[in-house]
Enzyme design. Structure first.
Site, PDB file in Angstrom:
ATOM      1  N   CYS A 258      48.147  35.548  46.049  1.00 24.17           N
ATOM      2  CA  CYS A 258      47.869  36.744  45.243  1.00 24.17           C
ATOM      3  C   CYS A 258      47.068  36.431  43.984  1.00 24.17           C
ATOM      4  CB  CYS A 258      49.173  37.461  44.900  1.00 24.17           C
ATOM      5  SG  CYS A 258      50.302  36.562  43.817  1.00 24.17           S
ATOM      6  N   HIS A 306      53.996  38.601  41.361  1.00 25.40           N
ATOM      7  CA  HIS A 306      52.938  39.076  42.256  1.00 25.40           C
ATOM      8  C   HIS A 306      51.906  39.850  41.436  1.00 25.40           C
ATOM      9  CE1 HIS A 306      51.255  39.949  46.198  1.00 25.40           C
ATOM     10  NE2 HIS A 306      51.059  41.200  45.809  1.00 25.40           N
ATOM     11  N   HIS A 318      45.128  43.354  47.319  1.00 26.39           N
ATOM     12  CA  HIS A 318      45.934  42.160  47.038  1.00 26.39           C
ATOM     13  C   HIS A 318      46.103  41.333  48.304  1.00 26.39           C
ATOM     14  CE1 HIS A 318      50.129  43.709  48.444  1.00 26.39           C
ATOM     15  NE2 HIS A 318      49.202  44.463  48.979  1.00 26.39           N
TER      16      HIS A 318
END
Length: 342
Positions: A258, A306, A318
């Site tokens: 990520c 994240h 993402h």
């Protein structure tokens, strides 16, 4: 390269969002059939393992980045030490010629003999001997003294960096083992699910809060563009990565985790983001989610484990988790802790 300062979070109504999430979660749990509980428990455990693996991945990324920095610093220091040693050797040769000339003339002056004592400080501290050498020779000796001091200091600092590098390498290996263990356990649990449920697991979120946050105000942002050309370039780069696989510890171009996707995308815009999502959280100005624009970094969960890039129309781009490709998902796919504009 972009430079960033840490800004205090402007924040948004986390309390209201959390209350909405908890209420919806309670209602949803009450609607789960009893026969679905075992599979639900398995999915929840997979979610947890993926989250823990992602945390370990961010720690791995940070440790590996630090190890790379230390390797470069050690290499540069060793090169400089080698050059400094050559400079010292040259100075000693120059000063040695004085001793050779005096020896051929019938002996070595006691003052000159001190040059080879291995302690130029001892020589310079004896002021009574300075009148026996020329000002040029005294200058050369002082230069040698300074070079020896610098060399000793650089060797000490480099030894410390080498020790830190060894520790960082061990940390990288430890985090790697943790990630691999978590992912292997998650995959084993996924394999226990019926095929239909396993296929359905590729959902937008790994959180029970999926889709339940009230983000209706984002409808006002559907036509909002990127705040500047650099953000637009980062969004374009992120879009070009759509469909590429999640690879933990990777920062492109063939695969990403990520934070690696965010760093790679903004590098295309001439901005160097930090490597981890925790650091990226502070790589710019915090803004309310209601003011999000394409290119803004959306940081998820209280541990900032994240990160995705806001792409407009209530969506982020993402790298979700192992087995899933870079994709669009709803911005409210899991709890949002902050939004950062690099």
């Amino acid at each position: 390269m972009g430079s960033h300062r840490r800004f205090a979070s402007s924040g948004f109504d986390r309390g209201a969002a959390a209350l909405c999430v908890l209420s919806a979660a309670a209602a949803a749990l009450g609607a789960v059939p009893a026969h679905a509980a075992p599979h639900t428990d398995t999915s929840a455990e997979v979610d947890r393992l993926y989250q823990e693996a992602e945390q370990a991945t961010q720690a791995f990324d940070k440790a590996r980045e630090r190890a790379g920095t230390l390797r470069r610093e050690v290499r540069d220091a060793q090169d400089h030490i080698a050059r400094q040693q050559q400079r010292i050797n040259t100075l000693r040769e120059q000063l040695g010629s004085l001793a050779g000339a005096q020896y051929r003339a019938g002996g070595i002056d006691p003052a000159v003999a001190l040059l080879f004592s291995g302690d130029p400080d001892d020589y310079l501290d004896k002021a009574s001997t300075l009148d026996r050498i020329t000002s040029q020779q005294a200058g050369q000796l002082r230069e040698l003294q300074s070079a020896l001091r610098e060399l000793a200091q650089e060797r000490t600092e480099t030894a410390g960096k080498l020790a830190e590098l060894d520790s960082s390498r061990k940390a990288v290996a430890a985090h790697k083992r943790t990630v691999e263990k978590k992912l292997a356990k998650a995959q084993k649990l996924l394999n226990l699910l019926p095929a239909a449920e396993r296929a359905a697991f590729g959902r937008a979120s790994r959180s029970d809060d999926s889709g339940r946050m009230d983000l209706s105000y984002l409808s006002d942002l559907t036509g909002a563009g990127a705040p500047d050309a650099r953000a637009a370039a980062a969004v374009a780069a992120a879009r070009s990565a759509l469909g590429r696989p999640y690879v933990w510890g990777a920062s492109g171009p063939s695969g990403f985790d990520c934070s690696g996707l965010m760093q790679w995308s903004y590098a295309h815009a001439g901005i160097q983001l930090p490597r981890t999502s925790q650091e990226q959280r502070f790589a710019g100005r915090h803004i309310p989610l209601s003011q999000a624009r394409p290119g803004d970094l959306v940081i998820y969960r209280s541990d900032a484990g994240h990160v995705g890039m806001y792409a407009g129309n209530g969506q982020v781009i993402h790298a979700p988790y192992p087995g899933a490709a870079v994709r669009y998902d709803p911005v409210g796919m899991m709890p949002i802790s902050s939004v950062t504009r690099p």
